[in-house]
Design a protein around this motif. Structure first.
Motif, PDB file in Angstrom:
ATOM      1  N   THR A   1       8.671  -2.543   3.821  1.00 19.20           N
ATOM      2  CA  THR A   1       9.009  -1.159   4.117  1.00 19.20           C
ATOM      3  C   THR A   1       8.418  -0.200   3.089  1.00 19.20           C
ATOM      4  O   THR A   1       7.515  -0.560   2.337  1.00 19.20           O
ATOM      5  CB  THR A   1      10.534  -1.014   4.107  1.00 19.20           C
ATOM      6  OG1 THR A   1      10.998  -1.239   2.752  1.00 19.20           O
ATOM      7  CG2 THR A   1      11.195  -2.027   5.020  1.00 19.20           C
ATOM      8  N   SER A   2       8.962   1.026   3.040  1.00 14.15           N
ATOM      9  CA  SER A   2       8.543   1.999   2.031  1.00 14.15           C
ATOM     10  C   SER A   2       8.805   1.491   0.627  1.00 14.15           C
ATOM     11  O   SER A   2       8.041   1.784  -0.303  1.00 14.15           O
ATOM     12  CB  SER A   2       9.284   3.321   2.247  1.00 14.15           C
ATOM     13  OG  SER A   2      10.683   3.125   2.235  1.00 14.15           O
TER      14      SER A   2
ATOM     15  N   SER B   1       5.644   2.405   5.082  1.00 11.13           N
ATOM     16  CA  SER B   1       6.785   3.305   4.951  1.00 11.13           C
ATOM     17  C   SER B   1       7.407   3.656   6.306  1.00 11.13           C
ATOM     18  O   SER B   1       6.745   4.243   7.166  1.00 11.13           O
ATOM     19  CB  SER B   1       6.336   4.587   4.249  1.00 11.13           C
ATOM     20  OG  SER B   1       7.412   5.436   4.022  1.00 11.13           O
TER      21      SER B   1
ATOM     22  N   TYR C   1       0.638   5.989  -2.072  1.00 11.09           N
ATOM     23  CA  TYR C   1       0.970   6.698  -0.836  1.00 11.09           C
ATOM     24  C   TYR C   1      -0.108   7.696  -0.426  1.00 11.09           C
ATOM     25  O   TYR C   1       0.198   8.765   0.084  1.00 11.09           O
ATOM     26  CB  TYR C   1       2.319   7.414  -0.995  1.00 11.09           C
ATOM     27  CG  TYR C   1       3.482   6.594  -0.497  1.00 11.09           C
ATOM     28  CD1 TYR C   1       4.055   6.831   0.741  1.00 11.09           C
ATOM     29  CD2 TYR C   1       3.992   5.562  -1.264  1.00 11.09           C
ATOM     30  CE1 TYR C   1       5.119   6.074   1.196  1.00 11.09           C
ATOM     31  CE2 TYR C   1       5.062   4.802  -0.823  1.00 11.09           C
ATOM     32  CZ  TYR C   1       5.623   5.055   0.415  1.00 11.09           C
ATOM     33  OH  TYR C   1       6.671   4.292   0.864  1.00 11.09           O
TER      34      TYR C   1
ATOM     35  N   GLY D   1       7.507   3.224  -2.783  1.00 12.68           N
ATOM     36  CA  GLY D   1       8.280   4.450  -2.878  1.00 12.68           C
ATOM     37  C   GLY D   1       9.620   4.194  -3.569  1.00 12.68           C
ATOM     38  O   GLY D   1      10.381   3.339  -3.127  1.00 12.68           O
ATOM     39  N   CYS D   2       9.923   4.860  -4.723  1.00 11.34           N
ATOM     40  CA  CYS D   2       9.189   6.019  -5.235  1.00 11.34           C
ATOM     41  C   CYS D   2       8.823   5.805  -6.709  1.00 11.34           C
ATOM     42  O   CYS D   2       9.374   6.470  -7.599  1.00 11.34           O
ATOM     43  CB  CYS D   2      10.031   7.265  -5.097  1.00 11.34           C
ATOM     44  SG  CYS D   2      10.379   7.747  -3.401  1.00 11.34           S
TER      45      CYS D   2
ATOM     46  N   GLN E   1       6.062  -0.738  -0.197  1.00  6.94           N
ATOM     47  CA  GLN E   1       4.849   0.053  -0.428  1.00  6.94           C
ATOM     48  C   GLN E   1       4.837   0.701  -1.807  1.00  6.94           C
ATOM     49  O   GLN E   1       3.765   0.973  -2.353  1.00  6.94           O
ATOM     50  CB  GLN E   1       4.711   1.126   0.657  1.00  6.94           C
ATOM     51  CG  GLN E   1       3.383   1.881   0.588  1.00  6.94           C
ATOM     52  CD  GLN E   1       3.169   2.808   1.759  1.00  6.94           C
ATOM     53  OE1 GLN E   1       3.689   2.597   2.841  1.00  6.94           O
ATOM     54  NE2 GLN E   1       2.382   3.854   1.555  1.00  6.94           N
TER      55      GLN E   1
ATOM     56  N   HIS F   1      15.413   4.774  -2.365  1.00  7.78           N
ATOM     57  CA  HIS F   1      14.147   4.272  -2.911  1.00  7.78           C
ATOM     58  C   HIS F   1      14.236   4.083  -4.424  1.00  7.78           C
ATOM     59  O   HIS F   1      14.716   4.975  -5.130  1.00  7.78           O
ATOM     60  CB  HIS F   1      13.006   5.232  -2.574  1.00  7.78           C
ATOM     61  CG  HIS F   1      12.762   5.363  -1.109  1.00  7.78           C
ATOM     62  ND1 HIS F   1      13.392   6.312  -0.328  1.00  7.78           N
ATOM     63  CD2 HIS F   1      11.962   4.649  -0.274  1.00  7.78           C
ATOM     64  CE1 HIS F   1      12.997   6.181   0.929  1.00  7.78           C
ATOM     65  NE2 HIS F   1      12.134   5.176   0.988  1.00  7.78           N
TER      66      HIS F   1
END
Length: 369
Positions: free
Chosen positions: A190-191, A223, A157, A196-197, A194, A346
């Motif tokens: 989405t996040s 995200s 991120y 997260g987390c 990507q 997440h």
């Protein structure tokens, strides 16, 4: 009586949390942008020369947020082989750690795996001060030279402006071992896609899958902005010789009508250039919040049904290479799901591991590995 608490300094208490000096001047420094290093996860690296997940210039105009998030190096990997007794990394980031629900090691760190493709073992993560955007950290040190294949996972991120790899001055650095296939898997989402987390980069589910299934995975998770725009489909379709497209973007689509509108068009754009490449549509994972917010659960059910209907329609029209996975089943039973997220949405590392373990046996046959 009021008792005033004290600031806790782990350095003073013997629990060192920041890196010690690495004596980097005793090393020979390499840019991984040069041979023999192999960098995975950036399809336009040779064209643009920077760590970015989308092209700098394209006929398709990117949404501004996606254009910014493309600089996050999620899924990027640096691969090589060396006999150095020591490995040190220098990183210059676009900014420091600043996320409340994600460890700095996941947002801005680099972690290290050693071993051949499919047999990698984690050794450590870079140590750095979260408030700083440049760091130097030792990843390992042996008593003598040892030949190893190295995979470094880049931050999830944050943008990476420069990376330097430090090894013994007389060390040999050579080509990374070959993948099981040269064709990449492209994941759009989405996040969660990507990363997260995750607590560190290697625990994003695309990176876990790259160890389970030794091929290149290109992470195109954005995200809050995996919305299925046709511009993204056109750019994805430009990637040479993909082995598989995974569409995991439901979580950012909002009302059910949005995915009903975007998904057929997105798939059609991919099919225009890649008529036979498998496409795997993955619905949103079930999370802790879903058991408490019934309206949200009902929305997820409607969106999942839309995805199922789209896939079944294309299959009925003769598309033999399109498939659906129910994301509600990826994390396991309800007991496990309760401990699989950081913030109710997440995933934790456990959540990402469960996702990868569920997806790997579905993906492998599609890649014919």
């Amino acid at each position: 009586m009021t008792v005033q608490s004290k600031e806790i300094n782990l350095d003073q208490l013997g629990g060192t949390i920041y890196p010690e000096t690495t004596n980097g001047e005793q090393l020979r420094w390499h840019s991984p942008l040069e041979a023999p290093f192999h960098i995975a996860g950036f399809p336009w690296l040779a064209q643009d020369g920077i760590y970015r997940r989308l092209p700098l210039a394209s006929e398709a105009v990117l949404p501004p947020a996606v254009d910014t998030l493309a600089y996050c190096t999620a899924g990027g990997q640096i691969r090589f082989r060396t006999n150095s007794s020591r490995l040190v990394i220098r990183v210059r980031l676009a900014g420091p750690a600043n996320m409340y629900h994600m460890p700095p090691t996941g947002q801005c760190g680099v972690d290290c795996y050693l071993g051949e493709p499919g047999e990698q073992s984690f050794i450590t993560t870079a140590k750095f001060k979260p408030t700083e955007s440049e760091y130097e950290s030792q990843l390992y040190q042996w008593d003598s030279k040892k030949d190893v294949a190295v995979t470094l996972n880049l931050p999830l991120y944050q943008g990476v402006e420069e990376v330097w790899i430090g090894v013994d001055k007389d060390a040999v650095v050579s080509d990374a071992p070959a993948y099981a296939s040269s064709r990449p898997v492209i994941i759009y989402g989405t996040s969660i896609t990507q990363g997260g987390c995750a607590s560190r980069p290697g625990m994003a589910y695309s990176n876990i899958l790259s160890r389970m299934i030794p091929v290149e995975f290109v992470n195109l998770g954005f995200s809050g902005n995996g919305k299925g725009e046709p511009e993204l489909a056109h750019i994805m379709s430009e990637i040479d010789d993909p082995a598989l497209f995974i569409l995991d973007y439901e979580g950012n689509t909002g009302e059910a009508g949005n995915i009903a509108r975007t998904l057929p068009a997105f798939i059609e754009i991919l099919r225009e250039r890649h008529p036979e490449v498998p496409i795997l549509v993955v619905s949103r994972i079930y999370t802790a919040e879903d058991q408490f917010y019934m309206e949200r659960r009902e929305l997820h059910d409607r969106r999942r049904l839309i995805q199922i209907e789209n896939v079944e329609q294309r299959m009925a029209e003769g598309d033999r290479n399109i498939h659906f996975v129910d994301g509600f089943k990826l994390l396991g039973d309800d007991f496990v799901v309760n401990d699989c997220t950081v913030d109710g949405t997440h995933p934790t590392d456990l959540g990402f591991l469960r996702m990868a373990q569920s997806l790997a046996p579905i993906i492998k046959p599609l890649l014919q590995l």
